[in-house]
Design a protein around this motif. Structure first.
Motif, PDB file in Angstrom:
ATOM      1  N   LEU A   8       0.824  -1.210   0.000  1.00  9.28           N
ATOM      2  CA  LEU A   8       0.000   0.000   0.000  1.00  9.28           C
ATOM      3  C   LEU A   8       0.854   1.255   0.000  1.00  9.28           C
ATOM      4  O   LEU A   8       0.443   2.305  -0.501  1.00  9.28           O
ATOM      5  CB  LEU A   8      -0.917   0.011   1.229  1.00  9.28           C
ATOM      6  CG  LEU A   8      -2.001  -1.054   1.301  1.00  9.28           C
ATOM      7  CD1 LEU A   8      -2.786  -0.917   2.601  1.00  9.28           C
ATOM      8  CD2 LEU A   8      -2.934  -0.960   0.099  1.00  9.28           C
ATOM      9  N   TYR A   9       2.070   1.157   0.584  1.00  7.22           N
ATOM     10  CA  TYR A   9       2.956   2.304   0.695  1.00  7.22           C
ATOM     11  C   TYR A   9       4.321   1.926   0.123  1.00  7.22           C
ATOM     12  O   TYR A   9       5.278   1.702   0.865  1.00  7.22           O
ATOM     13  CB  TYR A   9       3.084   2.731   2.161  1.00  7.22           C
ATOM     14  CG  TYR A   9       1.737   2.926   2.833  1.00  7.22           C
ATOM     15  CD1 TYR A   9       1.036   4.113   2.692  1.00  7.22           C
ATOM     16  CD2 TYR A   9       1.158   1.897   3.576  1.00  7.22           C
ATOM     17  CE1 TYR A   9      -0.211   4.281   3.284  1.00  7.22           C
ATOM     18  CE2 TYR A   9      -0.083   2.059   4.176  1.00  7.22           C
ATOM     19  CZ  TYR A   9      -0.758   3.250   4.025  1.00  7.22           C
ATOM     20  OH  TYR A   9      -1.995   3.421   4.611  1.00  7.22           O
ATOM     21  N   PRO A  10       4.425   1.830  -1.206  1.00  7.10           N
ATOM     22  CA  PRO A  10       5.672   1.386  -1.828  1.00  7.10           C
ATOM     23  C   PRO A  10       6.805   2.386  -1.617  1.00  7.10           C
ATOM     24  O   PRO A  10       6.572   3.539  -1.224  1.00  7.10           O
ATOM     25  CB  PRO A  10       5.301   1.271  -3.315  1.00  7.10           C
ATOM     26  CG  PRO A  10       4.123   2.180  -3.486  1.00  7.10           C
ATOM     27  CD  PRO A  10       3.378   2.141  -2.191  1.00  7.10           C
ATOM     28  N   THR A  11       8.019   1.937  -1.885  1.00 12.58           N
ATOM     29  CA  THR A  11       9.182   2.805  -1.735  1.00 12.58           C
ATOM     30  C   THR A  11       9.094   3.966  -2.727  1.00 12.58           C
ATOM     31  O   THR A  11       8.418   3.878  -3.754  1.00 12.58           O
ATOM     32  CB  THR A  11      10.479   2.016  -1.982  1.00 12.58           C
ATOM     33  OG1 THR A  11      10.397   1.362  -3.256  1.00 12.58           O
ATOM     34  CG2 THR A  11      10.701   0.978  -0.914  1.00 12.58           C
ATOM     35  N   PRO A  12       9.751   5.088  -2.425  1.00 13.32           N
ATOM     36  CA  PRO A  12       9.685   6.255  -3.314  1.00 13.32           C
ATOM     37  C   PRO A  12      10.030   5.899  -4.757  1.00 13.32           C
ATOM     38  O   PRO A  12      11.033   5.236  -5.023  1.00 13.32           O
ATOM     39  CB  PRO A  12      10.720   7.207  -2.703  1.00 13.32           C
ATOM     40  CG  PRO A  12      10.760   6.843  -1.255  1.00 13.32           C
ATOM     41  CD  PRO A  12      10.572   5.357  -1.222  1.00 13.32           C
ATOM     42  N   GLY A  13       9.177   6.328  -5.666  1.00 13.83           N
ATOM     43  CA  GLY A  13       9.397   6.059  -7.078  1.00 13.83           C
ATOM     44  C   GLY A  13       8.738   4.785  -7.576  1.00 13.83           C
ATOM     45  O   GLY A  13       8.596   4.588  -8.782  1.00 13.83           O
ATOM     46  N   ALA A  14       8.334   3.888  -6.667  1.00 16.83           N
ATOM     47  CA  ALA A  14       7.693   2.635  -7.049  1.00 16.83           C
ATOM     48  C   ALA A  14       6.174   2.799  -7.042  1.00 16.83           C
ATOM     49  O   ALA A  14       5.633   3.748  -6.465  1.00 16.83           O
ATOM     50  CB  ALA A  14       8.111   1.506  -6.111  1.00 16.83           C
ATOM     51  N   HIS A  15       5.488   1.853  -7.674  1.00 20.19           N
ATOM     52  CA  HIS A  15       4.033   1.882  -7.782  1.00 20.19           C
ATOM     53  C   HIS A  15       3.425   0.655  -7.104  1.00 20.19           C
ATOM     54  O   HIS A  15       4.057  -0.403  -7.040  1.00 20.19           O
ATOM     55  CB  HIS A  15       3.615   1.915  -9.251  1.00 20.19           C
ATOM     56  CG  HIS A  15       4.153   3.088 -10.014  1.00 20.19           C
ATOM     57  ND1 HIS A  15       3.439   4.255 -10.180  1.00 20.19           N
ATOM     58  CD2 HIS A  15       5.349   3.275 -10.625  1.00 20.19           C
ATOM     59  CE1 HIS A  15       4.163   5.115 -10.870  1.00 20.19           C
ATOM     60  NE2 HIS A  15       5.328   4.544 -11.169  1.00 20.19           N
ATOM     61  N   SER A  16       2.223   0.800  -6.622  1.00 20.95           N
ATOM     62  CA  SER A  16       1.533  -0.291  -5.923  1.00 20.95           C
ATOM     63  C   SER A  16       0.865  -1.226  -6.921  1.00 20.95           C
ATOM     64  O   SER A  16       0.059  -0.803  -7.749  1.00 20.95           O
ATOM     65  CB  SER A  16       0.490   0.291  -4.963  1.00 20.95           C
ATOM     66  OG  SER A  16      -0.192  -0.736  -4.287  1.00 20.95           O
TER      67      SER A  16
ATOM     68  N   GLY B 275       3.189  -1.808   4.454  1.00 21.95           N
ATOM     69  CA  GLY B 275       1.828  -2.270   4.228  1.00 21.95           C
ATOM     70  C   GLY B 275       1.736  -3.295   3.127  1.00 21.95           C
ATOM     71  O   GLY B 275       0.772  -3.307   2.362  1.00 21.95           O
ATOM     72  N   GLN B 276       2.733  -4.171   3.040  1.00 25.19           N
ATOM     73  CA  GLN B 276       2.704  -5.239   2.031  1.00 25.19           C
ATOM     74  C   GLN B 276       2.085  -6.488   2.638  1.00 25.19           C
ATOM     75  O   GLN B 276       2.632  -7.074   3.564  1.00 25.19           O
ATOM     76  CB  GLN B 276       4.102  -5.569   1.512  1.00 25.19           C
ATOM     77  CG  GLN B 276       4.090  -6.770   0.563  1.00 25.19           C
ATOM     78  CD  GLN B 276       5.374  -6.959  -0.201  1.00 25.19           C
ATOM     79  OE1 GLN B 276       6.072  -5.991  -0.493  1.00 25.19           O
ATOM     80  NE2 GLN B 276       5.714  -8.195  -0.534  1.00 25.19           N
TER      81      GLN B 276
ATOM     82  N   ILE C 275       1.364  -3.628  11.521  1.00 23.02           N
ATOM     83  CA  ILE C 275       1.321  -3.604  10.055  1.00 23.02           C
ATOM     84  C   ILE C 275       0.726  -2.273   9.601  1.00 23.02           C
ATOM     85  O   ILE C 275      -0.419  -1.944   9.939  1.00 23.02           O
ATOM     86  CB  ILE C 275       0.483  -4.772   9.509  1.00 23.02           C
ATOM     87  CG1 ILE C 275       1.083  -6.111   9.951  1.00 23.02           C
ATOM     88  CG2 ILE C 275       0.384  -4.693   7.983  1.00 23.02           C
ATOM     89  CD1 ILE C 275       0.209  -7.314   9.620  1.00 23.02           C
ATOM     90  N   ARG C 276       1.477  -1.518   8.856  1.00 24.23           N
ATOM     91  CA  ARG C 276       1.017  -0.205   8.396  1.00 24.23           C
ATOM     92  C   ARG C 276      -0.206  -0.364   7.482  1.00 24.23           C
ATOM     93  O   ARG C 276      -0.216  -1.181   6.574  1.00 24.23           O
ATOM     94  CB  ARG C 276       2.143   0.498   7.642  1.00 24.23           C
ATOM     95  CG  ARG C 276       1.826   1.922   7.232  1.00 24.23           C
ATOM     96  CD  ARG C 276       3.003   2.535   6.492  1.00 24.23           C
ATOM     97  NE  ARG C 276       2.713   3.905   6.058  1.00 24.23           N
ATOM     98  CZ  ARG C 276       3.500   4.608   5.247  1.00 24.23           C
ATOM     99  NH1 ARG C 276       4.634   4.076   4.798  1.00 24.23           N
ATOM    100  NH2 ARG C 276       3.164   5.835   4.892  1.00 24.23           N
ATOM    101  N   GLY C 277      -1.230   0.417   7.767  1.00 23.86           N
ATOM    102  CA  GLY C 277      -2.429   0.381   6.941  1.00 23.86           C
ATOM    103  C   GLY C 277      -3.279  -0.860   7.148  1.00 23.86           C
ATOM    104  O   GLY C 277      -4.109  -1.186   6.301  1.00 23.86           O
TER     105      GLY C 277
END
Length: 341
Positions: free
Chosen positions: A143-151, A252-253, A274-276
């Motif tokens: 849900l909260y990917p690393t900067p520059g990445a997409h979910s 949040g993976q 777990i985030r989110g």
């Protein structure tokens, strides 16, 4: 679009002694892309045929050594695993997944072919040059990917979500109050904090590859099970605990264990670390400690089938996040953007 798809795993049930979690969702995604009008050619070894004696060649196409004409390269990211894919070709226990991936990246991506990297295990280093290559788009199932990445989450077929009946799913006798299905990898801290205390009070079993277990003498480890038996284990249990490596929890993976359990009527207790987590699991299943996990398992054991069905319905609604049509739409947008860049 003709997509060259690189993955190291199986489309079918595979073999027991493999950690390939992609079996729960890979074929769903592939079939969704084909239904959307894309052509798929697989670029790694056909392990379904060579290892699992499952012949899917009449349905799908493999070109495991060639470099065919494609419009886009899609890689389920492979990383260095000492003793397996870092050794020379032909060495005992060697797997050539990483070498083949490197060949594909050098042939296609290095020369500008649009490339999607799905970093499903969060193993692509933050400073890896492929992250900033102009032809590359990185996706993560978070849900909260690393900067520059997409979910891009693990998909569930729309037909499955549209046909489920929570009352039917929770029905039937359940032998085990608590179960966990999955391997040990980077889960010791979460296991120690949430599952082990509940296991001290409730009958349970843990299925999967756990090699360092001396610190939990009270836990019943039963070893790896065939992929086809995972659903049966969940159908025979009231509850499970969602155990994630710290890096997954922070972004949040969520793994496939959530929807495997829910779609078998097994209620997922979710650590608040777990985030989110509120997007994945209703608040009544959140746990903040081992004591709370123990208490919740007891409450779920005593709950009526109607009460369990109500909770499961809330879980099923949250699975809409994983709906295949949503993931195919995300991929379509990313593929179009990557091709134009």
């Amino acid at each position: 679009m003709r997509i060259g798809y690189s993955f190291w795993g199986f489309l079918g049930s595979g073999i027991t002694n493999t950690p390939d979690g992609g079996r729960s969702h890979r074929r769903t995604l592939i079939d969704g892309l084909i239904a959307a009008g894309h052509e798929i050619v697989f670029l790694q070894a056909n392990r379904d045929f060579t290892e699992a004696d499952t012949d899917l060649r009449s349905t799908y196409f493999w070109d495991e050594t060639g470099l065919p004409d494609i419009d886009l390269l899609f890689c389920e990211w492979r990383w260095p695993i000492p003793g397996r894919n870092t050794s020379p070709c032909g060495h005992p226990n060697h797997t050539c997944d990483r070498h083949r991936q490197q060949q594909l990246l050098e042939h296609y991506t290095h020369h500008g072919l649009p490339t999607l990297i799905w970093d499903k295990d969060q193993q692509l280093p933050r400073q890896d040059p492929w992250r900033t290559h102009p032809a590359v788009t990185v996706c993560e199932p978070a849900l909260y990917p690393t900067p520059g990445a997409h979910s891009l989450l693990f998909p569930i077929a729309d037909t499955v979500l549209d046909q489920v009946d929570p009352a039917q799913l929770v029905g039937g006798a359940r032998t085990w109050p608590l179960v966990y299905v999955g391997n040990q990898y980077d889960r010791d801290a979460a296991f120690d904090a949430f599952f082990a205390p509940a296991a001290a009070q409730h009958a349970h079993q843990v299925a999967g590859k756990w090699t360092d277990t001396q610190r939990w003498p009270h836990v019943r480890f039963t070893g790896r099970v065939p992929f086809a038996e995972v659903e049966e284990l969940y159908r025979d249990a009231v509850a499970t605990v969602l155990l994630l490596p710290d890096r997954y929890a922070a972004s949040g993976q969520m793994t496939q264990r959530l929807f495997e359990a829910v779609l078998a009527g097994c209620l997922p207790l979710a650590p608040t670390t777990i985030r989110g987590i509120e997007h994945y699991v209703p608040a009544r299943l959140h746990i903040s400690s081992g004591d709370e996990a123990t208490k919740r398992v007891g409450q779920l054991r005593r709950a009526s089938l109607a009460a369990r069905a109500e909770i499961l319905a809330a879980c099923l609604r949250r699975l809409d996040l994983f709906r295949l049509s949503r993931q195919v739409t995300v991929l379509g947008t990313l593929m179009t953007a990557t091709s134009r860049s």
